[in-house]
Design a protein around this motif. Structure first.
Motif: not given
Length: 744
Positions: A506-511
């Protein structure tokens, strides 16, 4: 004179009649079609049988019987190889069910595909799933016998695909598969599914994998009220954290925990109140383990659940209790929520992170905090509210992005609000529906089972990569909060076996760079979102019920409890905190949980007000003009109370004094006395009620029967009776001794 058409052929001019030309062209086309079919159709091909004109039941274009849906023979896919490699082979297990009223003779189950077919659009894939695309099934994969089926009977059949036929697939991606049930040469049912060939063993150019983020919300739909814990809180001022529990159904049993643990790239976003609840239960289960066998078993289960939760690597937490932010904004009445017991601080991002740290026992920990979508779609107003509450990233369901783009896009959009930019992670519609156990349409016959939906999921994801192989995209897929261990494990294994997919977090997707932002993003977001009429009505009813419950607690504290020295303040705070916890879970968007919380909030106040009671007394018999009626008041609370006791009769001749005030000690009793006055013999009922210090009734009414048997009780009464007797004697003597008048 007949007209003739001139045609040049090999340097000659031929004059042929039009009819002869037409027949010649038709014959030529027939020859070409026959030669082409023979050239394309290899040995061993199984062509789908067509319906016979003599068959009693006509068949439609999909091969299923054209009768009422409940009477159709069905094919349910129980298992299928999700990803086909050079060495995996392909196997499918299906159940054929006969819901008709008659017996079906023995038949065949055919498995066929078209190795040369490629899907060129999402519409093509959907049409095949719906049985609306007539793709020739030229390549037989397998055939198996189906025994005769009596009415209501079913049979399970396993089909193993021919390896030589699979070897003729030279392009990767989804291929159509038809599972056809044939009886006496007539197709009685057909299911439209897919097999997906990977690039393994194929001489193809490798293209970048499609990024995929799979998230699982870890919440409970079994939140309930522990009545024993509530009783202890009301009578003994015990810990309030145990009143609202995650319920008997564990959200993380061994199988589910193992399924999650096997797939570390699965993004688990937990309700922080679930974590603290389970941690609290585990910490208190040691004392229970010393009790009876039932208590020991419960304590063991609680400890096991807590260990399971603590062993899961969480990717983040959501708003406490999954509080429905979109419904909060749609209702647009903060005062109603405050009156119900929910303050804004109860569900902000800081509170969510604090709950997580408390559950983990480490105040220095940090994790991602996400606002999960509720009943209504995210609107600009609700996104603004989420940002104001500290949520910079929100997760939207697959209905939020209603755009119908020609290709799928990254599930990240940046929306500008008055409070700042909000990153909205949007679920990919088709993949998320399939992952959550929903078919892509009502007509998708193979998607009625988990295996059929998984086959479609794999095929759909492969097509998404193929439609833009060199474009970097990251799609979000969210599982259902109720997904079981088998569903979680099957989906994640299929994704991990798909080389065209690359799992991210999710962190990668949000970034990731958003696919849309600024004014373009605002055009996709509604200004306001609204609930349906039914949802709005239920929300209003829930808020009203919760507000009444909270008002009951504050009324008890101010008008019944004797708390001049403030000793009861901590207990009252526990009661109000418990009510707030109940209210927070009631407003989490789960209707069944809300119903249980509403019942709990009402019963809490009823029991609270029922802790001061009038002890039932025996009937009273009055033999004089006045008498005394004692009434006993008991108090089960850990603190004293000051109440009024009121008595009213339904007779004008038999009455009691109206009100008496008294103080009742903690866990004690007090007795008050009412004066009874009677003016005649008879009977009546005295209704005795409790009033708070403001004169408002509470608790149950007790009824005491009063019977009056009036007797002479003083000398004046005897004098009056004696005088009346003498007057009577005198009257009789005069009547018999007076002289009659001559005229009489």
């Amino acid at each position: 004179m007949a007209l003739r058409t001139e045609t040049e052929q090999a340097g000659m001019t031929l004059n042929l009649p039009p009819a002869r030309i037409t027949r010649a062209v038709c014959a030529l086309l027939a020859i070409v079609f026959a030669l082409t079919t023979c050239w394309l159709t290899p040995a061993g091909t199984v062509m789908a049988p067509s319906a016979s004109a003599d068959d009693a039941t006509a068949t439609d274009t999909t091969g299923t019987t054209n009768t009422d849906d409940k009477q159709r023979v069905t094919i349910t896919i129980d298992a299928a190889t999700p990803v086909v490699t050079a060495s995996s082979g392909y196997q499918l297990r299906a159940t054929v069910t006969n819901p008709t009223g008659g017996r079906l003779p023995a038949g065949k189950l055919n498995l066929a595909t078209n190795v040369q077919h490629s899907f060129y659009s999402r519409t093509d894939i959907q049409d095949w799933s719906d049985g609306a695309e007539n793709i020739p099934m030229l390549d037989g994969l397998a055939e198996a016998d189906v025994p005769a089926l009596d009415a209501g009977a079913s049979a399970s059949v396993t089909l193993t695909a021919d390896k030589d036929t699979l070897a003729r697939i030279i392009t990767w991606g989804p291929k159509p598969v038809a599972v056809t049930y044939v009886v006496d040469g007539v197709s009685r049912a057909r299911s439209h599914t897919f097999l997906t060939r990977s690039t393994d063993g194929l001489n193809l150019v490798e293209t970048p994998a499609l990024n995929l983020t799979v998230a699982l919300p870890l919440t409970s739909s079994a939140w309930s009220i522990d009545e024993n814990a509530m009783h202890d809180l009301l009578t003994n001022s015990s810990d309030d954290d145990q009143v609202v529990t995650a319920g008997d159904a564990s959200v993380l049993d061994d199988a589910r925990r193992e399924a999650i643990a096997k797939h570390p790239k699965l993004q688990v976003v937990a309700d922080p109140t679930l974590l603290t609840s389970e941690a609290k239960q585990a910490s208190q289960s040691h004392s229970q383990s010393q009790q009876d066998d039932t208590a020991k078993d419960q304590a063991k289960d609680q400890q096991e659940t807590a260990r399971n939760l603590s062993s899961i690597a969480l990717s983040g937490v959501m708003q406490p209790a999954g509080f429905d932010i979109s419904a909060y904004n749609a209702h647009d009445n903060d005062g109603a929520y405050v009156a119900a017991g929910v303050e804004r601080d109860d569900w902000n991002a800081e509170t969510a992170l604090g709950e997580y740290r408390t559950a983990k026992g480490d105040q220095s920990l940090s994790t991602g905090v996400y606002a999960w979508q509720g009943k209504a779609n995210w609107s600009l107003a609700s996104l603004t509210e989420a940002k104001k509450q500290g949520y910079s990233v929100v997760i939207a369901n697959h209905e939020f992005d209603t755009g119908d783009d020609s290709t799928v896009h990254t599930g990240n959009m940046s929306v500008t609000t008055d409070e700042g930019d909000v990153t909205v992670l949007t679920q990919q519609r088709e993949l998320s529906r399939l992952a959550q156990g929903k078919a892509t349409s009502d007509d998708a016959d193979a998607e009625t089972s988990a295996a059929g939906r998984l086959a479609r999921f794999v095929a759909q994801s492969a097509f998404y990569q193929m439609e833009q192989p060199y474009t970097s995209r990251n799609l979000l897929v969210c599982l259902s909060a109720t997904a079981d261990a088998a569903t979680i494990d099957a989906l994640m294994r299929a994704v991990e076996q798909s080389p065209w997919l690359n799992l991210t977090d999710l962190s990668t997707l949000a970034a990731t760079d958003p696919y849309v932002s600024g004014d373009d993003a605002l055009q996709l977001v509604q200004d306001d979102a609204s609930l349906t009429a039914a949802q709005s009505s239920f929300q209003q009813q829930t808020l009203s019920t919760l507000a009444n419950g909270r008002n009951g607690i504050t009324r008890f504290a101010s008008s019944v409890l004797l708390n001049g020295d403030g000793r009861a303040d901590p207990w009252i705070k526990e009661l109000l905190d418990t009510q707030s916890t109940i209210a927070l879970h009631a407003l989490g968007g789960d209707m069944k949980v809300a119903e249980r919380m509403n019942v709990g909030a009402t019963s809490m106040v009823d029991e609270l007000m029922g802790g001061v009671v009038i002890t039932p007394s025996e009937s009273v018999t009055v033999v004089s003009e006045t008498a005394k009626m004692p009434v006993t008041i008991s108090n089960s609370y850990p603190y004293p109370v000051h109440v009024k006791v009121q008595s009213v009769t339904d007779s004008m001749e038999i009455v009691t004094s109206r009100q008496v005030e008294t103080e009742v000690p903690a866990h004690g009793e007090a007795q008050v006395t009412f004066t009874i006055r009677v003016s005649t013999s008879g009977s009546t009922n005295a209704r005795i009620t409790l009033l708070d210090r403001n004169g408002t009734q509470f608790g149950d009414t007790q009824t005491t029967a009063i019977t009056s048997v009036l007797r002479i009780s003083d000398m004046s009464g005897f004098v009056i009776i004696g005088f009346a007797f003498l007057l009577g004697i005198l009257g009789l003597w005069r009547q018999f001794n007076r002289k009659k008048d001559p005229d009489e």
